[in-house]
Design a protein around this motif. Structure first.
Motif, PDB file in Angstrom:
ATOM      1  N   PRO A  91      -2.644  -7.531   9.713  1.00 32.79           N
ATOM      2  CA  PRO A  91      -2.222  -8.641   8.847  1.00 32.79           C
ATOM      3  C   PRO A  91      -1.164  -9.537   9.487  1.00 32.79           C
ATOM      4  O   PRO A  91      -0.349  -9.092  10.308  1.00 32.79           O
ATOM      5  CB  PRO A  91      -1.652  -7.918   7.621  1.00 32.79           C
ATOM      6  CG  PRO A  91      -2.386  -6.620   7.575  1.00 32.79           C
ATOM      7  CD  PRO A  91      -2.548  -6.224   9.012  1.00 32.79           C
TER       8      PRO A  91
ATOM      9  N   HIS B 170      -5.162 -14.897   4.979  1.00 35.71           N
ATOM     10  CA  HIS B 170      -6.522 -14.432   5.238  1.00 35.71           C
ATOM     11  C   HIS B 170      -7.013 -14.998   6.573  1.00 35.71           C
ATOM     12  O   HIS B 170      -6.945 -16.210   6.797  1.00 35.71           O
ATOM     13  CB  HIS B 170      -7.452 -14.887   4.101  1.00 35.71           C
ATOM     14  CG  HIS B 170      -8.752 -14.171   4.070  1.00 35.71           C
ATOM     15  ND1 HIS B 170      -9.751 -14.408   4.995  1.00 35.71           N
ATOM     16  CD2 HIS B 170      -9.236 -13.213   3.231  1.00 35.71           C
ATOM     17  CE1 HIS B 170     -10.795 -13.632   4.711  1.00 35.71           C
ATOM     18  NE2 HIS B 170     -10.498 -12.900   3.649  1.00 35.71           N
TER      19      HIS B 170
ATOM     20  N   TYR C  57     -11.054  -4.128   6.641  1.00 37.76           N
ATOM     21  CA  TYR C  57     -11.243  -5.475   6.102  1.00 37.76           C
ATOM     22  C   TYR C  57     -12.136  -5.456   4.869  1.00 37.76           C
ATOM     23  O   TYR C  57     -12.023  -6.316   3.993  1.00 37.76           O
ATOM     24  CB  TYR C  57     -11.766  -6.413   7.194  1.00 37.76           C
ATOM     25  CG  TYR C  57     -13.218  -6.812   7.126  1.00 37.76           C
ATOM     26  CD1 TYR C  57     -13.692  -7.669   6.133  1.00 37.76           C
ATOM     27  CD2 TYR C  57     -14.128  -6.375   8.086  1.00 37.76           C
ATOM     28  CE1 TYR C  57     -15.021  -8.048   6.081  1.00 37.76           C
ATOM     29  CE2 TYR C  57     -15.457  -6.753   8.051  1.00 37.76           C
ATOM     30  CZ  TYR C  57     -15.903  -7.593   7.045  1.00 37.76           C
ATOM     31  OH  TYR C  57     -17.221  -7.970   7.005  1.00 37.76           O
TER      32      TYR C  57
ATOM     33  N   ARG D  76      -8.803  -7.419   1.994  1.00 36.91           N
ATOM     34  CA  ARG D  76      -7.668  -8.275   2.352  1.00 36.91           C
ATOM     35  C   ARG D  76      -7.196  -9.108   1.168  1.00 36.91           C
ATOM     36  O   ARG D  76      -6.091  -9.662   1.212  1.00 36.91           O
ATOM     37  CB  ARG D  76      -8.065  -9.193   3.512  1.00 36.91           C
ATOM     38  CG  ARG D  76      -8.525  -8.434   4.743  1.00 36.91           C
ATOM     39  CD  ARG D  76      -9.293  -9.305   5.730  1.00 36.91           C
ATOM     40  NE  ARG D  76     -10.560  -9.782   5.168  1.00 36.91           N
ATOM     41  CZ  ARG D  76     -11.508 -10.395   5.879  1.00 36.91           C
ATOM     42  NH1 ARG D  76     -11.318 -10.603   7.176  1.00 36.91           N
ATOM     43  NH2 ARG D  76     -12.627 -10.803   5.305  1.00 36.91           N
TER      44      ARG D  76
END
Length: 315
Positions: free
Chosen positions: A290, A202, A126, A261
């Motif tokens: 994701p 996100h 991340y 990300r």
């Protein structure tokens, strides 16, 4: 306004460096444990500016790890290329490293070298935290781009199209180059291939980002080869537009902390034309899997997820 105090209590000062990407933070000593308000202020700055920078932070490996752990679980230094001996969470980024270099001249295009870290894993880090130790007096700058603003700047019809696409990410030399024997051996022993959404939501902000790492994304699922190539080249050219980016000039004691990300970055190649050494060290934080706009998650095609257990096992 060029400078803002994010938290009066924490005295964390954030100075944006470009319209969309990057901010420099002062008012904190990363060698000491941070307060809750400092951690919150730094996290907020990271979410807003995608990559944040600190100056004059002369950290040991141990302090680097302790600082990083305040923001999440650490992975092993690198899932394919290993770690610094005695420090399983630290990855060495040296001018002279061989395991990630290539032989031959790759086909140079505007996006060559740009990448998001380890997107070949089903749960890429991340965040990454990179500190400069030995820095050349000039050259060796790193660049980052903002994948959220890149998505937002696409036309509405193209956004709607890419929202439903998925792509295959893998470790492989760039087109036109050949991996060294060390590279080929490491990849064979630690194969990572994953299918990710082309647009990633996100997990903290709900923003959509173009998840199109040029260094790892090889094809778009379901498209003919030529269709895939043309669309990927269009997206790669788009995400590296200069107005989306920031360029950082390193100094000894500099630290860069980026949201993996929502960014891609470009390591320098001009250092190979200079006689100066360059040595940096990186930690990475365990990431989530994701998710695309349609709610579908990424899937692993080969290899294991990145996680803290790997670092512990190597300790």
């Amino acid at each position: 306004m060029n400078t803002a105090v994010v938290s009066e209590d924490a005295q964390v000062v954030v100075r944006p460096l470009s319209a969309h990407t990057g901010a420099e933070i002062s008012g904190v000593d990363l060698s000491r444990p941070l307060t809750r308000s400092q951690i919150k202020a730094i996290r907020n700055a990271l979410l807003e500016w995608r990559v944040i920078f600190f100056r004059d932070q002369f950290l040991s490996h141990e302090q680097h790890v302790v600082f990083s752990a305040q923001f999440g679980e650490l992975t092993v230094g690198h899932p394919v290329f290993g770690h610094v001996e005695g420090h399983p969470q630290i990855y060495s980024i040296s001018k002279f490293r061989k395991e990630t270099r290539f032989e031959g001249e790759p086909l140079r295009r505007p996006w060559t070298g740009w990448h998001t870290d380890v997107t070949a894993a089903v749960n890429p880090p991340y965040a990454s935290i990179l500190r400069g130790v030995t820095i050349p007096p000039y050259g060796g700058d790193t660049q980052w781009t903002n994948l959220v603003v890149a998505y937002e700047k696409l036309s509405a019809p193209l956004r709607a199209f890419v929202d439903g696409l998925r792509g295959v990410h893998r470790f492989a030399p760039p087109q036109g180059a050949k991996g060294t024997d060390a590279f080929a051996s490491a990849v064979e022993q630690h194969t990572l291939v994953s299918e990710h959404p082309i647009v990633r939501v996100h997990p903290e902000t709900g923003e959509r980002a173009l998840y199109v790492s040029p260094g790892f994304l090889k094809q778009i699922v379901g498209l003919a080869p030529r269709e895939s190539q043309v669309l990927l080249e269009l997206l790669w050219e788009h995400v590296t537009r200069p107005e989306f980016t920031v360029r950082f000039k390193w100094e000894a004691g500099s630290v860069a902390f980026w949201d993996n990300r929502t960014t891609a970055h470009l390591a320098p190649t001009d250092i190979f034309d200079l006689d100066f050494d360059r040595q940096l060290y990186r930690t990475t934080l365990v990431g989530d899997v994701p998710v695309g706009p349609d709610g579908r998650t990424s899937v692993s095609l080969e290899g294991s997820p990145m996680g803290a257990a790997a670092a512990i096992a190597l300790n």
